[in-house]
Scaffold this motif. Sequence first.
Motif, PDB file in Angstrom:
ATOM      1  N   VAL A   6      38.996   2.793  46.064  1.00 28.36           N
ATOM      2  CA  VAL A   6      39.435   4.252  46.235  1.00 28.36           C
ATOM      3  C   VAL A   6      39.500   5.120  45.232  1.00 28.36           C
ATOM      4  CG1 VAL A   6      41.257   5.596  47.371  1.00 28.36           C
ATOM      5  CG2 VAL A   6      40.528   3.402  48.289  1.00 28.36           C
ATOM      6  N   LEU A   7      38.880   6.305  44.998  1.00 26.45           N
ATOM      7  CA  LEU A   7      39.257   7.089  43.892  1.00 26.45           C
ATOM      8  C   LEU A   7      40.114   8.253  44.512  1.00 26.45           C
ATOM      9  CD1 LEU A   7      38.830   8.364  41.025  1.00 26.45           C
ATOM     10  CD2 LEU A   7      36.684   9.391  42.064  1.00 26.45           C
ATOM     11  N   LEU A   8      41.235   8.770  44.025  1.00 29.56           N
ATOM     12  CA  LEU A   8      41.963   9.900  44.357  1.00 29.56           C
ATOM     13  C   LEU A   8      42.031  10.620  43.333  1.00 29.56           C
ATOM     14  CD1 LEU A   8      45.207   7.940  45.844  1.00 29.56           C
ATOM     15  CD2 LEU A   8      43.083   8.790  47.137  1.00 29.56           C
ATOM     16  N   THR A   9      41.609  12.195  43.430  1.00 32.53           N
ATOM     17  CA  THR A   9      41.552  12.963  42.621  1.00 32.53           C
ATOM     18  C   THR A   9      41.605  14.279  42.938  1.00 32.53           C
ATOM     19  OG1 THR A   9      39.815  13.958  40.748  1.00 32.53           O
ATOM     20  CG2 THR A   9      39.199  13.583  43.098  1.00 32.53           C
ATOM     21  N   THR A  10      42.055  15.239  42.027  1.00 31.64           N
ATOM     22  CA  THR A  10      42.433  16.717  42.028  1.00 31.64           C
ATOM     23  C   THR A  10      41.017  17.510  41.815  1.00 31.64           C
ATOM     24  OG1 THR A  10      43.104  17.109  39.972  1.00 31.64           O
ATOM     25  CG2 THR A  10      44.685  16.490  41.582  1.00 31.64           C
ATOM     26  N   HIS A  45      52.967  15.755  37.176  1.00 34.40           N
ATOM     27  CA  HIS A  45      51.734  14.848  37.621  1.00 34.40           C
ATOM     28  C   HIS A  45      51.641  15.081  39.088  1.00 34.40           C
ATOM     29  CE1 HIS A  45      51.322  12.608  34.009  1.00 34.40           C
ATOM     30  NE2 HIS A  45      52.478  12.635  34.008  1.00 34.40           N
ATOM     31  N   TYR A  46      50.773  14.759  39.658  1.00 36.28           N
ATOM     32  CA  TYR A  46      50.270  15.054  41.232  1.00 36.28           C
ATOM     33  C   TYR A  46      50.582  13.739  41.767  1.00 36.28           C
ATOM     34  CZ  TYR A  46      47.122  18.640  39.927  1.00 36.28           C
ATOM     35  OH  TYR A  46      46.633  19.941  39.466  1.00 36.28           O
ATOM     36  N   PHE A  47      51.951  13.578  41.990  1.00 29.83           N
ATOM     37  CA  PHE A  47      52.933  12.465  42.317  1.00 29.83           C
ATOM     38  C   PHE A  47      52.479  12.145  43.850  1.00 29.83           C
ATOM     39  CE2 PHE A  47      55.807  14.250  45.661  1.00 29.83           C
ATOM     40  CZ  PHE A  47      55.842  15.455  45.331  1.00 29.83           C
ATOM     41  N   GLY A  48      51.945  12.792  44.586  1.00 31.39           N
ATOM     42  CA  GLY A  48      51.584  12.499  46.011  1.00 31.39           C
ATOM     43  C   GLY A  48      50.318  11.378  45.991  1.00 31.39           C
ATOM     44  N   ALA A  53      48.314   5.755  45.955  1.00 36.33           N
ATOM     45  CA  ALA A  53      47.849   4.843  45.331  1.00 36.33           C
ATOM     46  C   ALA A  53      48.713   3.278  45.365  1.00 36.33           C
ATOM     47  CB  ALA A  53      47.538   5.381  43.887  1.00 36.33           C
ATOM     48  N   GLU A  54      49.987   3.711  45.204  1.00 36.62           N
ATOM     49  CA  GLU A  54      50.900   2.628  44.932  1.00 36.62           C
ATOM     50  C   GLU A  54      51.299   1.951  46.489  1.00 36.62           C
ATOM     51  OE1 GLU A  54      52.459   0.894  42.501  1.00 36.62           O
ATOM     52  OE2 GLU A  54      51.167   1.913  41.248  1.00 36.62           O
ATOM     53  N   ASN A  55      50.778   2.844  47.441  1.00 36.26           N
ATOM     54  CA  ASN A  55      51.154   2.349  48.970  1.00 36.26           C
ATOM     55  C   ASN A  55      49.910   1.619  49.867  1.00 36.26           C
ATOM     56  OD1 ASN A  55      54.217   2.482  49.623  1.00 36.26           O
ATOM     57  ND2 ASN A  55      53.557   4.170  48.319  1.00 36.26           N
ATOM     58  N   ILE A  56      48.699   1.582  49.049  1.00 32.88           N
ATOM     59  CA  ILE A  56      47.713   0.939  49.720  1.00 32.88           C
ATOM     60  C   ILE A  56      47.266   0.023  48.865  1.00 32.88           C
ATOM     61  CG2 ILE A  56      46.698   3.163  50.802  1.00 32.88           C
ATOM     62  CD1 ILE A  56      44.701   3.417  48.600  1.00 32.88           C
ATOM     63  N   SER A  57      46.777  -1.215  49.552  1.00 35.24           N
ATOM     64  CA  SER A  57      46.413  -2.432  48.830  1.00 35.24           C
ATOM     65  C   SER A  57      44.851  -2.467  48.156  1.00 35.24           C
ATOM     66  CB  SER A  57      46.470  -3.593  49.785  1.00 35.24           C
ATOM     67  OG  SER A  57      45.752  -3.586  50.781  1.00 35.24           O
ATOM     68  N   ASN A  58      44.344  -1.413  48.325  1.00 31.25           N
ATOM     69  CA  ASN A  58      42.857  -1.349  47.650  1.00 31.25           C
ATOM     70  C   ASN A  58      43.104  -0.938  46.096  1.00 31.25           C
ATOM     71  OD1 ASN A  58      43.108  -0.393  50.616  1.00 31.25           O
ATOM     72  ND2 ASN A  58      40.792  -0.529  50.458  1.00 31.25           N
ATOM     73  N   PRO A  59      42.146  -1.423  45.388  1.00 35.01           N
ATOM     74  CA  PRO A  59      41.883  -1.142  43.983  1.00 35.01           C
ATOM     75  C   PRO A  59      41.917   0.487  44.032  1.00 35.01           C
ATOM     76  CG  PRO A  59      40.212  -2.694  44.624  1.00 35.01           C
ATOM     77  CD  PRO A  59      40.850  -2.439  45.984  1.00 35.01           C
ATOM     78  N   THR A  60      42.681   1.253  43.423  1.00 37.71           N
ATOM     79  CA  THR A  60      42.691   2.450  43.609  1.00 37.71           C
ATOM     80  C   THR A  60      42.918   3.155  42.111  1.00 37.71           C
ATOM     81  OG1 THR A  60      43.899   2.645  45.434  1.00 37.71           O
ATOM     82  CG2 THR A  60      43.877   4.593  44.402  1.00 37.71           C
ATOM     83  N   THR A  61      42.003   4.270  41.749  1.00 36.68           N
ATOM     84  CA  THR A  61      42.062   4.967  40.322  1.00 36.68           C
ATOM     85  C   THR A  61      42.533   6.519  41.001  1.00 36.68           C
ATOM     86  OG1 THR A  61      40.307   3.694  39.662  1.00 36.68           O
ATOM     87  CG2 THR A  61      40.825   6.128  38.630  1.00 36.68           C
ATOM     88  N   LYS A  77      31.014   4.492  38.917  1.00 42.33           N
ATOM     89  CA  LYS A  77      31.792   3.261  39.004  1.00 42.33           C
ATOM     90  C   LYS A  77      31.806   2.590  40.327  1.00 42.33           C
ATOM     91  CE  LYS A  77      34.684   4.077  35.153  1.00 42.33           C
ATOM     92  NZ  LYS A  77      35.964   4.319  34.523  1.00 42.33           N
ATOM     93  N   GLY A  78      31.187   3.459  41.445  1.00 38.04           N
ATOM     94  CA  GLY A  78      31.033   3.190  42.826  1.00 38.04           C
ATOM     95  C   GLY A  78      32.263   2.679  43.525  1.00 38.04           C
ATOM     96  N   TYR A  79      32.551   3.921  44.169  1.00 37.64           N
ATOM     97  CA  TYR A  79      33.791   3.900  45.163  1.00 37.64           C
ATOM     98  C   TYR A  79      33.521   3.930  46.623  1.00 37.64           C
ATOM     99  CZ  TYR A  79      36.595   4.738  41.066  1.00 37.64           C
ATOM    100  OH  TYR A  79      37.094   4.702  39.700  1.00 37.64           O
ATOM    101  N   ASP A  80      34.103   3.177  47.379  1.00 31.63           N
ATOM    102  CA  ASP A  80      33.900   3.158  48.851  1.00 31.63           C
ATOM    103  C   ASP A  80      34.448   4.628  49.449  1.00 31.63           C
ATOM    104  OD1 ASP A  80      32.642   0.421  49.211  1.00 31.63           O
ATOM    105  OD2 ASP A  80      34.763  -0.025  48.210  1.00 31.63           O
ATOM    106  N   TYR A  81      35.662   5.061  49.027  1.00 33.09           N
ATOM    107  CA  TYR A  81      36.450   6.126  49.306  1.00 33.09           C
ATOM    108  C   TYR A  81      36.561   6.863  48.283  1.00 33.09           C
ATOM    109  CZ  TYR A  81      36.846   3.458  53.721  1.00 33.09           C
ATOM    110  OH  TYR A  81      36.459   3.027  54.943  1.00 33.09           O
ATOM    111  N   ILE A  82      36.527   8.286  48.426  1.00 32.40           N
ATOM    112  CA  ILE A  82      37.235   9.399  47.407  1.00 32.40           C
ATOM    113  C   ILE A  82      37.847  10.478  48.134  1.00 32.40           C
ATOM    114  CG2 ILE A  82      36.335  10.998  45.844  1.00 32.40           C
ATOM    115  CD1 ILE A  82      33.999   9.501  45.134  1.00 32.40           C
ATOM    116  N   GLY A  83      39.417  10.180  47.733  1.00 31.87           N
ATOM    117  CA  GLY A  83      40.266  11.413  48.344  1.00 31.87           C
ATOM    118  C   GLY A  83      40.385  12.514  47.359  1.00 31.87           C
ATOM    119  N   ILE A  84      40.328  13.666  47.945  1.00 26.26           N
ATOM    120  CA  ILE A  84      40.229  14.769  46.969  1.00 26.26           C
ATOM    121  C   ILE A  84      41.539  15.776  47.608  1.00 26.26           C
ATOM    122  CG2 ILE A  84      39.187  16.782  45.977  1.00 26.26           C
ATOM    123  CD1 ILE A  84      36.492  15.347  46.706  1.00 26.26           C
TER     124      ILE A  84
END
Length: 149
Positions: A6-10, A45-48, A53-61, A77-84
């Motif tokens: 998982v990638l989480l980004t702004t 920081h974007y604490f949300g 990221a801290e509350n899912i068990s997937n490897p997250t950036t 780097k190949g992500y299965d999910y990208i959250g924006i």
Amino acid sequence: MSKGKVLLTTNYGPNDLGWGEDMYDLLRSRLARGHGPFAMASHCHYFGLYLIAENISNPTTVLENPHWDEFDAELDKGYDYIGIQLKSVHTAKIARMMKRIREKCPDTKIVIGGYGVGTLHQPVPGDKEGYAEYIRENADYLCREEGVG
């Protein structure tokens, strides 16, 4: 069985200035504005995103306001999910990011969340290019509310 990455980004930066100042510096541009040499500066920081990221068990950036080249390189780097995270003022940037994800990673699921999701059905004035419609029609998931629903 491997868990999806998982990638989480702004939105990508840099962001436009407001009043000649960084609008993402909450103290200097809003709360302590006009205090001259006594104005305090901050970096919020974007604490949300970190909370998710801290509350899912997937490897997250988590990326905070990456520059375009950093975002583009991260896609390799190949992500299965990208959250924006979407803020309505960055609708055009998010649409561009989604187009790039679709070009480089067509199988990646795109999740759009944040308070800007509420503006996708009634776009902000000036969205003549249809960015809100593009996001609405091309995101795999739209997250509304505070995540509980």
